[in-house]
Every structure is written in structure tokens, then in C-alpha cells.
Write an enzyme that holds these catalytic residues in place. Structure first.
Site, mmCIF file in Angstrom:
data_model
loop_
_atom_site.group_PDB
_atom_site.id
_atom_site.type_symbol
_atom_site.label_atom_id
_atom_site.label_comp_id
_atom_site.label_asym_id
_atom_site.label_seq_id
_atom_site.Cartn_x
_atom_site.Cartn_y
_atom_site.Cartn_z
ATOM 1 N N LYS A 210 0.833 -1.215 0.000
ATOM 2 C CA LYS A 210 0.000 0.000 0.000
ATOM 3 C C LYS A 210 0.862 1.257 0.000
ATOM 4 O O LYS A 210 0.571 2.211 -0.719
ATOM 5 C CB LYS A 210 -0.941 0.001 1.213
ATOM 6 C CG LYS A 210 -2.125 -0.919 1.021
ATOM 7 C CD LYS A 210 -3.250 -0.646 2.003
ATOM 8 C CE LYS A 210 -4.459 -1.502 1.648
ATOM 9 N NZ LYS A 210 -5.497 -1.542 2.637
ATOM 10 N N LYS B 180 -6.838 -8.798 -7.728
ATOM 11 C CA LYS B 180 -8.093 -9.090 -7.022
ATOM 12 C C LYS B 180 -9.173 -8.041 -7.319
ATOM 13 O O LYS B 180 -8.845 -6.857 -7.444
ATOM 14 C CB LYS B 180 -7.764 -9.093 -5.530
ATOM 15 C CG LYS B 180 -8.834 -9.608 -4.627
ATOM 16 C CD LYS B 180 -8.348 -9.632 -3.193
ATOM 17 C CE LYS B 180 -8.467 -8.267 -2.559
ATOM 18 N NZ LYS B 180 -8.725 -8.286 -1.124
ATOM 19 N N LYS C 62 -13.100 -3.377 -3.681
ATOM 20 C CA LYS C 62 -14.126 -2.324 -3.605
ATOM 21 C C LYS C 62 -13.556 -0.932 -3.766
ATOM 22 O O LYS C 62 -14.264 -0.007 -4.153
ATOM 23 C CB LYS C 62 -14.945 -2.454 -2.315
ATOM 24 C CG LYS C 62 -14.182 -2.337 -1.017
ATOM 25 C CD LYS C 62 -15.161 -2.369 0.157
ATOM 26 C CE LYS C 62 -14.926 -3.541 1.072
ATOM 27 N NZ LYS C 62 -13.604 -3.564 1.715
HETATM 28 N N1 AQP Z 1 -11.947 -10.330 -4.815
HETATM 29 C C1 AQP Z 1 -12.154 -11.042 -3.725
HETATM 30 N N2 AQP Z 1 -12.302 -12.375 -3.812
HETATM 31 C C2 AQP Z 1 -12.525 -13.109 -2.702
HETATM 32 N N3 AQP Z 1 -12.627 -12.610 -1.466
HETATM 33 C C3 AQP Z 1 -12.500 -11.282 -1.326
HETATM 34 N N4 AQP Z 1 -12.549 -10.478 -0.249
HETATM 35 C C4 AQP Z 1 -12.359 -9.196 -0.653
HETATM 36 N N5 AQP Z 1 -12.189 -9.147 -1.991
HETATM 37 C C5 AQP Z 1 -12.259 -10.424 -2.441
HETATM 38 C C6 AQP Z 1 -12.776 -10.935 1.120
HETATM 39 O O1 AQP Z 1 -13.711 -10.055 1.744
HETATM 40 C C7 AQP Z 1 -13.394 -9.980 3.141
HETATM 41 C C8 AQP Z 1 -13.406 -8.556 3.598
HETATM 42 O O2 AQP Z 1 -12.370 -7.861 2.994
HETATM 43 P P1 AQP Z 1 -12.024 -6.396 3.421
HETATM 44 O O3 AQP Z 1 -13.003 -5.479 2.854
HETATM 45 O O4 AQP Z 1 -11.894 -6.279 4.895
HETATM 46 O O5 AQP Z 1 -10.610 -6.181 2.819
HETATM 47 P P2 AQP Z 1 -10.048 -6.512 1.419
HETATM 48 O O6 AQP Z 1 -9.708 -7.963 1.310
HETATM 49 O O7 AQP Z 1 -8.929 -5.559 1.213
HETATM 50 O O8 AQP Z 1 -11.273 -6.201 0.441
HETATM 51 P P3 AQP Z 1 -11.284 -5.232 -0.779
HETATM 52 O O9 AQP Z 1 -12.628 -5.310 -1.418
HETATM 53 O O10 AQP Z 1 -10.107 -5.475 -1.676
HETATM 54 O O11 AQP Z 1 -11.163 -3.838 -0.060
HETATM 55 P P4 AQP Z 1 -10.187 -2.640 -0.340
HETATM 56 O O12 AQP Z 1 -10.432 -2.234 -1.748
HETATM 57 O O13 AQP Z 1 -10.607 -1.594 0.642
HETATM 58 O O14 AQP Z 1 -8.774 -3.103 -0.084
HETATM 59 C C9 AQP Z 1 -12.056 -10.679 3.364
HETATM 60 O O15 AQP Z 1 -12.308 -11.958 3.942
HETATM 61 C C10 AQP Z 1 -11.500 -10.805 1.976
HETATM 62 O O16 AQP Z 1 -10.666 -11.967 1.849
#
Ligand code: AQP
Length: 341
Positions: A111, A200, A203
Site C-alpha cells: 500500500k 483481485k 471495492k
Molecule cells: N476479490 C475477492 N475475492 C474473494 N474474497 C474477497 N474479499 C475481498 N475481496 C475479495 C474478502 O472479503 C473480506 C473482507 O475484505 P475487506 O473489505 O476487509 O478487505 P479486502 O480484502 O482488502 O477487500 P477489498 O474489497 O479489496 O477492499 P479494499 O479495496 O478496501 O482493499 C475478506 O475476507 C477478503 O478476503
């Protein structure tokens, strides 16, 4: 019955990845276990976000949990900042962590690197992205959780949680914290970006074409999937290394229909990418339509019902977390007045 804790960060609108990788798994786990699930709004502060956006995201995410099928009063949903003990224990754990071990976290390196590259100049990296794992450790250790279901990307943070818990247990020569087990859910599929399927689906991705949001309309889903990157072979085969786009579409289809990848490959074997995309659009829209209806109800007419469910969740969580925090404060010597009463 094991106690399980997990959360989703309120950095944006929930994606199909969040649903298939996390929420779908919670639905299975709640059948046999005690589930505490929180909206991680303190973690949502680690990168800049406008107050109204954060407020909207919190309500939105809480509503999606229940719309997806989390059973109120059986599983306990709460907002992280409503349980003050998270911040309090987070600080204590931070004081028991080392700068070096936080700097070694790959998520921090990625990050901070990304921020430096994006802005291409000397910039200030927010401290929150460095200290995030200490707060995450508090999220888990407060509840004496037996298991923490996580994606592979979170294992390093969980190892640090175990290290901090063990360090404090040793320093204070008492079982302050239960050491949680990590469950890497092999079934929980990683959903990839539609335009850049090597990364990945996230969001916070700024290119909206990369992501299916749970709130997307049927037309938006159709447009995004039709434009999803594939390749020129027109052979439907699961091969993430050489055919990441097609493999991602197969993964989405298999996850939603709960079929294994081989069965899906066979089903599509005599078809072209156009047919695959049409089928993927159909299963996504069939999944989202009823959920979106319930979600809208929780946002509008059932908003007070949502608040009641969250109140139950926070009471349940507070009860456990406060006892734990008191025990820790007593042990480390900072609960003076409470002790003297
Ligand atoms: N693309 C994905 N495929 C499978 N699992 C996913 N998760 C997130 N994206 C995918 C799972 O969602 C849970 C919550 O995640 P989080 O929001 O706390 O953090 P993250 O993994 O960083 O999710 P994002 O969407 O990618 O958020 P940002 O953009 O803010 O970094 C976790 O169990 C994660 O594995």
C-alpha cells in the site's frame, strides 16, 4: 460450537468478491458456530475517506449482511467503533509490537509503495496503514475467538496476532489471550478484476469496470461482464495462469452455482465466450436481485429494524469485550480506580 470473528472494511461498496469470498462463507459457518461479524469502520479510517461516505458505507455493509442471509440474534453483527474496547486493546497491543515487524507486513509495503508510485513525489504515508495489524489483533483477541476465517492475503497479519498474543502471555506469565487458529477457506474463491484479471476484485478500485458491486443494476452487470477481458482462443478452460479472464468467469459461475470447476468446464466445452458471458450475467443477476430487494428494505422502511439488530450485536460484543479488556488492564496494571473500589 466454536466462536468465530470476522469483519469487512468500510472502504467502499461491497463487491461480488466480498460476497463470494467472505459473506457466503459466513452463511455456512453460522449454521454450526457462534459468529461475531463487524463492519470494520476503524480500519476504514486508515486511508482518507469523507465522513458522509464512511457513514453511508457502514449502513450499507450492515444491510448487506442481513440481506444476504445472516440470521439476526443468532449471529451478531456490530459496528467496530461501537465497541470501544477495540481501540483500547489496539493501543495496548501496539505498545507491545515492534516497528520492524509492522514494517515487514507485505500489505503495508504494497500500500505504501502504491501511494508513492501513484503520486510520484515525496508523500506522507498515513500511520494507520502501518499500525493496522495491531488493531486487527485486538479485533480478534478481545473475543477469545477459536477461529478466524481469512483469505490467503491476511495470513501474515494473523501470524502477527498470534505473535503478539504469545508475547504478552509470556511477558505477563499468564494466559491473557487465547491463541486463535487460522482457517484458510480453500473453497472461498478469489474473484479477480474484470479488466485486469491478474489482480483481485476490490471495492476501492477506481476503475469501476473492474468490479461488480452488489448494488449494480442488471444492465450494469451485463455491460461489465460483456466487456470483461478474455483472450482470442475461444476455448473455455480453467487455466488462471494462461487464461486469467476466462478462468475468472468460470470461477464466478462455479461459485454462484455451487458446482465444481470441472463440471462447469464440461458444461461450457462446446460453447463460445459469448455464451459463457451470457450465462455468467444470468447467474449473477439471479443472485443479486432478491438480495438487492432485501437490502433496499433495510436501507429504507426496515431501517429501524436494522438499528435494532445492530444494537443486539453491539450489546453481545460489548459484554465479552469489556470483560476481556478489564482483565488485560488489571494484569498490565492500568485499571487503578477499578481495582481500588
Ligand atoms: N476479490 C475477492 N475475492 C474473494 N474474497 C474477497 N474479499 C475481498 N475481496 C475479495 C474478502 O472479503 C473480506 C473482507 O475484505 P475487506 O473489505 O476487509 O478487505 P479486502 O480484502 O482488502 O477487500 P477489498 O474489497 O479489496 O477492499 P479494499 O479495496 O478496501 O482493499 C475478506 O475476507 C477478503 O478476503
Amino acid at each position: 460450537m466454536a466462536r468465530i470473528i470476522s469483519g469487512i472494511t468500510s472502504t467502499g461498496k461491497l463487491t461480488l468478491g466480498n460476497y463470494l469470498g467472505a459473506i457466503n462463507n459466513f452463511l455456512k459457518l453460522q449454521e454450526e458456530h457462534e459468529l461475531l461479524i463487524f463492519v470494520a469502520n476503524l480500519h476504514g479510517l486508515t486511508l482518507p475517506i469523507k465522513a458522509q461516505e464512511l457513514r453511508d458505507n457502514i449502513k450499507d455493509i450492515a444491510a448487506w449482511y442481513f440481506a444476504a442471509g445472516i440470521i439476526p440474534n443468532k449471529s451478531h453483527i456490530f459496528i467496530q467503533s461501537d465497541v470501544l474496547a477495540h481501540s483500547q486493546l489496539g493501543y495496548i497491543l501496539l505498545c507491545n509490537s515492534y516497528v520492524g515487524e509492522l514494517e515487514r507486513m507485505t500489505q503495508f509495503k504494497d500500500k505504501s509503495q502504491k501511494m508513492t508510485n501513484q503520486q510520484n513525489k515525496t508523500i506522507s504515508i498515513p500511520t494507520g496503514i502501518l499500525t493496522y495489524p495491531a488493531l486487527m489483533a485486538a479485533d480478534i483477541l478481545l473475543y477469545d475467538a477459536d477461529f478466524v476465517p481469512v483469505g490467503v492475503d491476511q495470513t501474515q497479519h494473523l501470524e502477527l496476532t498470534k505473535t503478539l498474543a504469545t508475547r504478552m502471555n509470556n511477558n505477563y506469565k499468564t494466559d491473557l489471550f487465547k491463541i486463535p487458529k487460522i482457517i484458510i477457506d480453500k473453497q472461498a474463491q478469489k474473484i479477480m478484476s474484470l479488466q485486469e484479471p491478474e489482480k483481485k476484485m476490490s471495492k476501492s478500485d477506481t476503475n469501476l469496470k473492474n468490479t461488480i458491486f452488489l448494488s449494480d443494476s442488471k444492465q450494469e452487470v451485463a455491460n461489465k461482464i460483456k466487456k470483461a477481458v478474455t483472450d482470442s482462443e475461444n476455448i473455455i478452460k480453467f487455466d488462471p495462469e494462461h487464461k486469467p479472464g476466462v478462468s475468472n468467469l468460470l470461477t464466478i459461475y462455479a461459485s454462484i452455482t455451487k458446482k465444481d470447476i470441472k463440471t462447469c468446464e464440461q458444461y461450457f466445452s462446446n460453447h463460445n465466450y459469448g455464451f459463457l458471458k451470457e450465462e455468467v450475467i444470468k447467474v449473477i443477476n439471479d443472485l443479486l436481485e432478491p438480495m438487492q430487494k432485501k437490502h433496499q428494505e433495510f436501507i429504507n422502511e426496515k431501517s429501524s429494524q436494522l438499528a435494532k439488530y445492530l444494537e443486539e450485536g453491539v450489546n453481545f460484543a460489548n459484554n465479552i469485550a469489556t470483560k476481556k479488556l478489564n482483565f488485560v488492564q488489571d494484569t498490565i496494571g492500568i485499571n487503578f480506580i477499578e481495582k481500588e473500589r
